[in-house]
Design a protein around this motif. Structure first.
Motif, PDB file in Angstrom:
ATOM      1  N   PRO A 664       0.880  -1.119  -0.200  1.00 43.41           N
ATOM      2  CA  PRO A 664      -0.091   0.076  -0.060  1.00 43.41           C
ATOM      3  C   PRO A 664       0.808   1.300   0.060  1.00 43.41           C
ATOM      4  O   PRO A 664       0.504   2.285  -0.647  1.00 43.41           O
ATOM      5  N   LYS A 665       1.993   1.385   0.741  1.00 41.82           N
ATOM      6  CA  LYS A 665       2.675   2.483   0.822  1.00 41.82           C
ATOM      7  C   LYS A 665       3.460   2.820  -0.352  1.00 41.82           C
ATOM      8  O   LYS A 665       3.481   4.138  -0.759  1.00 41.82           O
ATOM      9  N   LEU A 666       3.998   1.845  -1.142  1.00 42.04           N
ATOM     10  CA  LEU A 666       4.695   2.040  -2.579  1.00 42.04           C
ATOM     11  C   LEU A 666       3.518   2.323  -3.578  1.00 42.04           C
ATOM     12  O   LEU A 666       3.879   3.195  -4.408  1.00 42.04           O
ATOM     13  N   GLU A 667       2.473   1.650  -3.556  1.00 42.49           N
ATOM     14  CA  GLU A 667       1.698   1.563  -4.919  1.00 42.49           C
ATOM     15  C   GLU A 667       0.648   2.826  -4.816  1.00 42.49           C
ATOM     16  O   GLU A 667       0.078   3.109  -5.910  1.00 42.49           O
ATOM     17  N   SER A 668       0.599   3.104  -3.370  1.00 40.59           N
ATOM     18  CA  SER A 668      -0.244   4.486  -3.292  1.00 40.59           C
ATOM     19  C   SER A 668       0.744   5.917  -3.532  1.00 40.59           C
ATOM     20  O   SER A 668      -0.058   6.919  -3.018  1.00 40.59           O
ATOM     21  N   SER A 669       1.917   5.795  -3.446  1.00 35.86           N
ATOM     22  CA  SER A 669       2.709   7.206  -3.361  1.00 35.86           C
ATOM     23  C   SER A 669       2.701   7.685  -4.918  1.00 35.86           C
ATOM     24  O   SER A 669       2.121   7.101  -5.725  1.00 35.86           O
ATOM     25  N   GLU A 670       3.193   8.820  -4.984  1.00 35.76           N
ATOM     26  CA  GLU A 670       3.093   9.835  -6.085  1.00 35.76           C
ATOM     27  C   GLU A 670       4.521  10.113  -6.683  1.00 35.76           C
ATOM     28  O   GLU A 670       5.183  10.689  -5.767  1.00 35.76           O
ATOM     29  N   PHE A 777      13.050   6.030   5.822  1.00 33.34           N
ATOM     30  CA  PHE A 777      12.912   4.678   5.009  1.00 33.34           C
ATOM     31  C   PHE A 777      12.361   4.529   3.693  1.00 33.34           C
ATOM     32  O   PHE A 777      12.859   4.056   2.724  1.00 33.34           O
ATOM     33  N   TRP A 778      11.191   5.015   3.778  1.00 31.59           N
ATOM     34  CA  TRP A 778      10.248   5.050   2.615  1.00 31.59           C
ATOM     35  C   TRP A 778      10.947   5.920   1.362  1.00 31.59           C
ATOM     36  O   TRP A 778      10.924   5.766   0.201  1.00 31.59           O
ATOM     37  N   GLN A 779      11.327   7.050   1.785  1.00 24.00           N
ATOM     38  CA  GLN A 779      11.994   7.895   0.617  1.00 24.00           C
ATOM     39  C   GLN A 779      13.263   7.256   0.259  1.00 24.00           C
ATOM     40  O   GLN A 779      13.476   7.183  -1.090  1.00 24.00           O
ATOM     41  N   ASN A 780      14.313   6.666   0.847  1.00 24.85           N
ATOM     42  CA  ASN A 780      15.099   5.884   0.541  1.00 24.85           C
ATOM     43  C   ASN A 780      14.844   4.891  -0.362  1.00 24.85           C
ATOM     44  O   ASN A 780      15.528   4.372  -1.560  1.00 24.85           O
ATOM     45  N   LEU A 781      13.841   4.070  -0.264  1.00 28.49           N
ATOM     46  CA  LEU A 781      13.390   2.901  -0.828  1.00 28.49           C
ATOM     47  C   LEU A 781      12.603   3.361  -2.282  1.00 28.49           C
ATOM     48  O   LEU A 781      12.894   2.629  -2.913  1.00 28.49           O
ATOM     49  N   ARG A 782      11.975   4.383  -2.116  1.00 23.64           N
ATOM     50  CA  ARG A 782      11.356   4.967  -3.215  1.00 23.64           C
ATOM     51  C   ARG A 782      12.667   5.390  -4.261  1.00 23.64           C
ATOM     52  O   ARG A 782      12.364   5.276  -5.538  1.00 23.64           O
ATOM     53  N   ALA A 783      13.559   5.999  -3.688  1.00 23.56           N
ATOM     54  CA  ALA A 783      14.818   6.536  -4.676  1.00 23.56           C
ATOM     55  C   ALA A 783      15.545   5.292  -5.101  1.00 23.56           C
ATOM     56  O   ALA A 783      15.959   5.366  -6.286  1.00 23.56           O
ATOM     57  N   ALA A 784      15.655   4.156  -4.404  1.00 27.26           N
ATOM     58  CA  ALA A 784      16.282   3.022  -4.769  1.00 27.26           C
ATOM     59  C   ALA A 784      15.241   2.283  -6.018  1.00 27.26           C
ATOM     60  O   ALA A 784      16.155   1.627  -6.971  1.00 27.26           O
ATOM     61  N   LEU A 785      14.044   2.346  -5.841  1.00 25.00           N
ATOM     62  CA  LEU A 785      13.334   1.751  -6.856  1.00 25.00           C
ATOM     63  C   LEU A 785      13.011   2.589  -8.175  1.00 25.00           C
ATOM     64  O   LEU A 785      12.650   2.038  -9.052  1.00 25.00           O
ATOM     65  N   LYS A 786      13.348   3.569  -8.065  1.00 22.25           N
ATOM     66  CA  LYS A 786      12.999   4.653  -9.315  1.00 22.25           C
ATOM     67  C   LYS A 786      13.887   4.451 -10.292  1.00 22.25           C
ATOM     68  O   LYS A 786      14.804   4.043 -10.533  1.00 22.25           O
ATOM     69  N   ARG A 787      13.147   4.536 -11.571  1.00 22.99           N
ATOM     70  CA  ARG A 787      13.856   4.516 -12.722  1.00 22.99           C
ATOM     71  C   ARG A 787      14.135   5.770 -13.281  1.00 22.99           C
ATOM     72  O   ARG A 787      13.880   6.644 -13.224  1.00 22.99           O
ATOM     73  N   GLU A 788      15.391   5.696 -14.146  1.00 16.37           N
ATOM     74  CA  GLU A 788      16.231   6.595 -14.454  1.00 16.37           C
ATOM     75  C   GLU A 788      15.446   7.494 -15.498  1.00 16.37           C
ATOM     76  O   GLU A 788      15.349   8.582 -15.683  1.00 16.37           O
ATOM     77  N   HIS A 789      14.885   6.492 -16.610  1.00 14.49           N
ATOM     78  CA  HIS A 789      14.234   7.191 -17.758  1.00 14.49           C
ATOM     79  C   HIS A 789      12.555   6.997 -17.746  1.00 14.49           C
ATOM     80  O   HIS A 789      12.214   6.521 -18.646  1.00 14.49           O
TER      81      HIS A 789
END
Length: 790
Positions: A664-670, A777-789
C-alpha cells in the motif's frame, strides 16, 4: 710390440664375436626341454637354452660341427643331426656330452668316422651313422677310448662301404640291435659282427651281394645267426638257387626268427629256401613287402620238416597274377603246425574252406587290410566243421564287411575266442540281438560308422573299443567291462556310470564334451583312469574349481592336464583348464549382482543425502534457469519491456508486512511504484520457476525482504540466486535489500552464499522500529526503486 699384441687380441675377439654371431637362435623349446629346430634351413648349429635335454636339428643345411657349437649343452640326452650337409666334425665336438644317450648322424656327407668323437660319450646307447660317404670304419674300434661302452643300438653302412674289420665292435659287451647296409662290400673280416653276447636284433641290407659274392654273405650270416637273434634280411632277390645257399648258415646257427623285407622271389626260390632251411628250429617266419612271381607251386618242398614253425607273418605281399594263384592245400605240411598266422594287406579276398581245414592248431589269425566281404568270409570261416577249435584271437579289420550279425553267427562256435577285431568295416548299424561265444572278452568296433548301441554287444566283454564312430549315448549294461574306448564320437557328456560297475579305464577324447563333475565320476564305482582331453570344454567356475582342486583325488588323468583346454568362454579359448582364471563376478553372479545392486543403491542414497545436504539440486536448477535465461533476448534496463518497478521476494511468513505495509505504501505513492507479487501477479497453471524468472526479468529491481524466515525459504533462495545471476551477467545493481529484522551474517546458512556476497557489496535498508524514522526509510526505498528514464 705392445701395439702388435693389442691388434692380435682385438682381431681374436672380433673373430670370436663374428663366429658366435653367425650362429642362429632357436628357442622353440617346450617345458620338457626339447628344442625342435628341424627343417629351418640352418647352416650352423643354433643357439638354444643351456638346459636343453633333447635337440633336433635334422633336415637342415649344417656343414660342420665345431668344438664350441655344443660345449654349453652339458645336460644333452638326445642329439639328432640327420639329413644335413655334414662333412666335418671337430674331434672334441662332443667332449661336453658325457650324458648323451642318442646320437643320429645319418644321411650326411661324412667321409670318415673318428673314434675320437665318441671318447667322452660314456652314456651313449644309440648311434646311427647310416647313409654317409665313408668306405671303411678303420682298423680301430669305434669306442676304443671308452671304458665299458653302454652302446645298445648301432646303425651303420651305406651303398659305398667296402670293408668291415674285426675290431670295429671291440669293447662292446652287449648290443641289442645292429643294422648294416653294404651293397658293395668287398671285404668282411670274420668275427666282425660277433660280440660277447649275441645281438638281439640284426637287420642286414646286402642287396646284390647274394648273387655277386655268396661266400662273403655266408661269413656275415655265420656271425649273426644265433638262437637268440632275430634276423631280418632286406633288399634281396631270391629267385634262383645260388643266392639262397647262404641261408644254410642261418639253419646251422639255429636262428629261430627270420624275416625278409623288400624281397622278390619266385616259386622256385620259395621251394629252394624251404629246402635249405629244412629241419631248422625256426619258429617265426616273416615276409614283408614281398613281390612273388609264380602260382604257388611249392609241392616239391612238401617233404621238408618245419615242426617248430608256429608263427607266419605276411604283410604287403604282391602276387603277380594272383588270380592264377593255386590253393594252399599243398602247403599243408606248414599250415598244420602254425598257431599264429598274419596275412596283412595281401589282397586276400577268400581263404577256401578246404585250406581252413588244415588250420587245426591256429590260435591267432590276422586277416586285416584285405578284401574280405560278407560272402567270402563265410567261406573263410566255415566253422560248421569247427576246425579252428583253439582260435582265441581273430582280426578281420579293414575289410569290406557290412553285417555284424553275420560275423556274430560265424564266430559263435569258436568257443575259445577271446579277442575279436572287426574295426574299420562298414556295419553302419548294430542289430538288436546277436549271438556270441561266451569266452569273448575283447572286442574292437572302432571306425565302423555306428550311430547307435543295442543289446547286440556281448555282456562278457572286459575291453570294448567303439572309438571313431557317430555315437551320442551309451545305455547298455555291461557288468564285466573294465576298459571302454569312446574316442572320436559325439558324446556331449560322460555315459552313465551305473551301466558299467566294473569299469576301470574310460577313454573319451575328441568328442563334444562340455564338462563333467564329481557326481559324474562317482557314478562309476570302479573308475581309476580317465582320458577325456581334446574336447570342447566350457570353463565354468564350477568345472574349473573341480578340475584344478579335486579331480586328481578322484581319478588319474592318463592323457595329462595339458590335453584339457577351454573352448568357451571366448576370453579363455585355447587356454588349459589348469590355467583358466575367472573373475568373482563370473563365478558368483547372483551374489555379485546382489552386492553390486546393493552398492549402487547405497551410493545413490549417499549421493541423494549429499545432494540434499549440499543443495546440489538447487544448484542444478539455478544452472538450468541461468542457461534458459541466457538463451532469451536481453531486456534493456529501463526499457519498455519492463512491466514492474520491482519484483518483491519475501517469505510467506512475512506476507502480512508486505501486503499490509509495503505494497500500500509504495503503490499509493506519487508517482506510484508498480510491484510484482507472486501471490497476485504469477500466471496460474505455469511452472513456478518460469513465473519467477519471467517476473524478475520483467522488473527494474528485485526487492528482497530479508528476515529469519527468508533464509529458511528455498523459493526465496532460488529468487536470490537468479537475481545474483542477473547482477553478474548485466553488471547492474538490480537487487535492493530490506532488512526486516536484524540478521547476523555469521548466522546465514552456507547455502545462502549469494546473500552474503550481495550484503557485502550492496547497501541495504533496515526497517526501523521507531515511527519517526520510517519516513526516511520510505524515501530511500522509493529512490532505490526509481527508474532513471521514466
Amino acid at each position: 710390440m705392445k701395439l702388435s699384441l693389442s691388434v692380435v687380441i682385438c682381431l681374436s675377439l672380433a673373430w670370436t664375436r663374428a663366429q658366435t654371431s653367425d650362429r642362429p637362435n632357436c628357442y622353440e623349446c617346450d617345458e620338457d626341454h626339447f628344442c625342435n629346430c628341424s627343417a629351418k634351413t640352418l647352416h650352423r648349429v643354433p643357439i638354444v637354452p643351456a638346459s636343453v635335454l633333447s635337440l633336433d636339428v635334422s633336415f637342415n643345411e649344417i656343414e660342420s660341427v665345431t668344438k664350441k657349437d655344443l660345449a654349453a649343452y652339458t645336460a644333452l640326452r638326445t642329439l639328432k643331426l640327420q639329413e644335413n650337409e655334414l662333412s666335418a666334425i671337430h674331434k672334441d665336438a662332443f667332449h661336453s656330452q658325457s650324458k648323451l644317450e642318442e646320437l643320429d648322424l645319418s644321411f650326411n656327407k661324412l667321409e670318415n668316422i673318428s673314434s675320437l668323437w665318441f671318447s667322452s660319450l660314456r652314456s651313449l646307447k644309440h648311434l646311427n651313422i647310416l647313409g654317409n660317404r665313408y668306405t671303411t670304419l678303420g682298423a680301430v674300434g669305434l669306442f676304443q677310448f671308452v671304458e665299458d661302452p653302454a652302446l645298445r643300438t648301432l646303425r651303420f653302412g651305406n651303398p659305398s662301404i667296402e670293408d668291415v674289420r674285426r675290431n670295429m665292435l671291440n669293447k662292446i659287451r652287449q648290443l641289442d640291435e645292429l643294422t648294416f647296409v653294404g651293397g658293395k662290400l668287398s671285404s668282411y673280416e670274420s668275427g666282425s659282427f660277433k660280440t660277447a653276447q649275441p645281438i638281439r636284433v640284426v637287420s642286414l641290407s646286402l642287396q646284390g651281394l647274394f648273387q655277386d659274392d655268396p661266400a662273403l654273405v655266408s661269413k656275415i650270416l655265420r656271425d649273426v645267426s644265433h638262437p637268440e637273434t632275430s634276423l631280418t634280411v632286406r633288399d634281396v632277390s631270391l629267385e634262383t638257387r645260388e643266392p639262397i645257399q647262404s641261408f644254410k648258415e642261418v639253419r646251422e646257427g639255429c636262428t629261430r626268427r627270420l624275416t625278409f623285407q623288400n624281397a622278390s622271389t619266385t616259386d622256385e626260390g620259395v621251394t629252394h629256401l624251404l629246402e635249405v632251411l629244412d629241419g631248422s628250429p625256426m619258429s617265426y617266419l616273416g615276409l614283408e613287402d614281398i613281390h612273388l612271381v609264380g602260382t604257388g607251386s611249392w609241392e616239391k618242398a612238401r617233404w621238408t620238416h618245419f615242426e617248430n614253425l608256429h608263427t607266419l607273418f605276411l604283410r604287403n605281399v604282391e602276387i603277380q597274377g594272383f588270380f592264377r594263384f593255386s590253393s594252399m592245400i599243398q602247403l599243408a605240411f606248414l599250415l598244420k603246425h602254425l598257431t599264429k598266422i598274419s596275412v596283412v594287406n595281401a589282397t586276400v579276398f577268400v581263404i577256401p574252406c578246404s585250406t581252413t581245414y588244415f588250420l587245426q592248431k591256429v590260435e591267432y589269425l590276422d586277416l586285416s587290410q584285405n578284401l574280405l566281404s560278407d560272402i567270402t568270409i563265410q567261406e573263410s570261416l566255415c566253422t560248421v566243421t569247427a576246425r579252428m577249435r583253439d582260435l582265441h584271437t581273430l582280426n578281420v579289420s579293414h575289410n569290406s564287411l557290412k553285417s555284424l550279425q553275420l560275423v556274430s553267427r560265424l564266430v559263435t562256435r569258436l568257443h575259445r575266442l577271446t579277442s575279436l577285431d572287426v574295426s574299420h568295416n562298414d556295419f553302419l548299424k548294430m542289430p538288436e540281438s546277436c549271438s556270441w561265444p561266451a569266452s569273448l572278452r575283447f572286442m574292437n568296433l572302432s571306425a565302423t560308422k555306428l550311430h547307435r548301441i543295442t543289446p547286440c554287444l556281448p555282456v562278457s566283454l572286459t575291453v570294448l573299443d567303439l572309438s571313431q564312430n557317430y555315437l551320442t549315448e551309451f545305455h547298455q549294461h555291461l557288468p564285466n567291462l573294465m576298459e571302454l574306448w569312446l574316442t572320436g564320437n559325439r558324446f556331449i557328456s560322460l555315459p552313465e556310470g551305473g551301466w558299467f560297475p566294473s569299469l576301470r579305464t574310460l577313454l573319451i577324447q575328441s568328442n563334444t564334451l562340455n564338462m563333467f563333475n564329481k557326481s559324474d565320476l562317482m557314478a562309476f564305482q570302479s573308475l581309476q583312469v580317465l582320458e577325456a582331453g581334446r574336447n570342447n570344454f566350457v570353463c565354468s567356475c564350477d568345472f574349473v574349481e573341480f578340475f584344478t582342486g579335486r579331480i586328481d583325488h578322484l581319478i588319474t588323468l592318463r592323457d595329462g592336464h595339458r590335453s584339457y583346454v577351454c573352448d568357451s568362454p571366448f576370453t579363455l579359448r585355447g587356454r588349459a583348464v589348469d590355467n583358466a582364471r575367472l573373475s568373482v563376478f563370473e563365478c558368483h553372479m547372483i551374489l555379485s549382482v546382489s552386492v553390486l545392486c546393493s552398492a549402487v543403491v547405497l551410493v545413490l542414497i549417499a549421493i541423494g543425502v549429499t545432494c540434499y545436504k549440499l543443495h546440489v539440486l538447487w544448484y542444478l536448477q539455478m544452472t538450468l534457469a541461468w542457461l534458459r535465461a541466457k538463451s532469451k533476448p536481453a531486456v534493456r534496463s529501463g526499457g519498455a519491456d519492463l512491466c514492474y518497478d520491482a519484483f518483491v521476494s519475501y517469505s510467506q511468513h512475512d506476507a502480512e508486512w508486505v501486503e499490509e505495509i509495503l505494497v500500500p505504501k509504495l503503490e499509493s505513492s506519487e508517482p506510484p511504484v508498480t510491484l510484482c507479487l507472486h501471490k497476485r501477479d504469477f500466471l496460474p497453471g505455469r511452472w513456478i520457476v518460469d513465473n519467477i524468472i519471467e517476473s524478475i526479468e520483467s522488473s527494474h529491481r528485485t526487492l528482497f525482504v530479508l528476515s529469519e524466515n527468508f533464509v529458511t525459504s528455498e523459493w526465496c533462495r532460488y529468487e536470490l540466486d537468479f537475481s545474483h545471476f542477473r547482477i553478474v551477467d548485466e553488471h547492474n545493481d538490480s537487487a535492493v535489500l530490506i532488512l526486516l529484522e536484524p540478521i547476523a551474517k555469521e548466522t546465514i546458512p552456507k547455502r545462502f552464499c549469494k546473500l552474503r556476497k550481495i550484503m557485502n557489496s550492496t547497501t541495504y535498508l533496515e526497517w526501523p522500529h521507531d515511527e519517526e524514522k520510517r519516513e526516511v526509510f520510505w524515501q530511500n526505498l522509493r529512490a532505490a526503486l526509481k527508474r532513471e528514464h521514466r
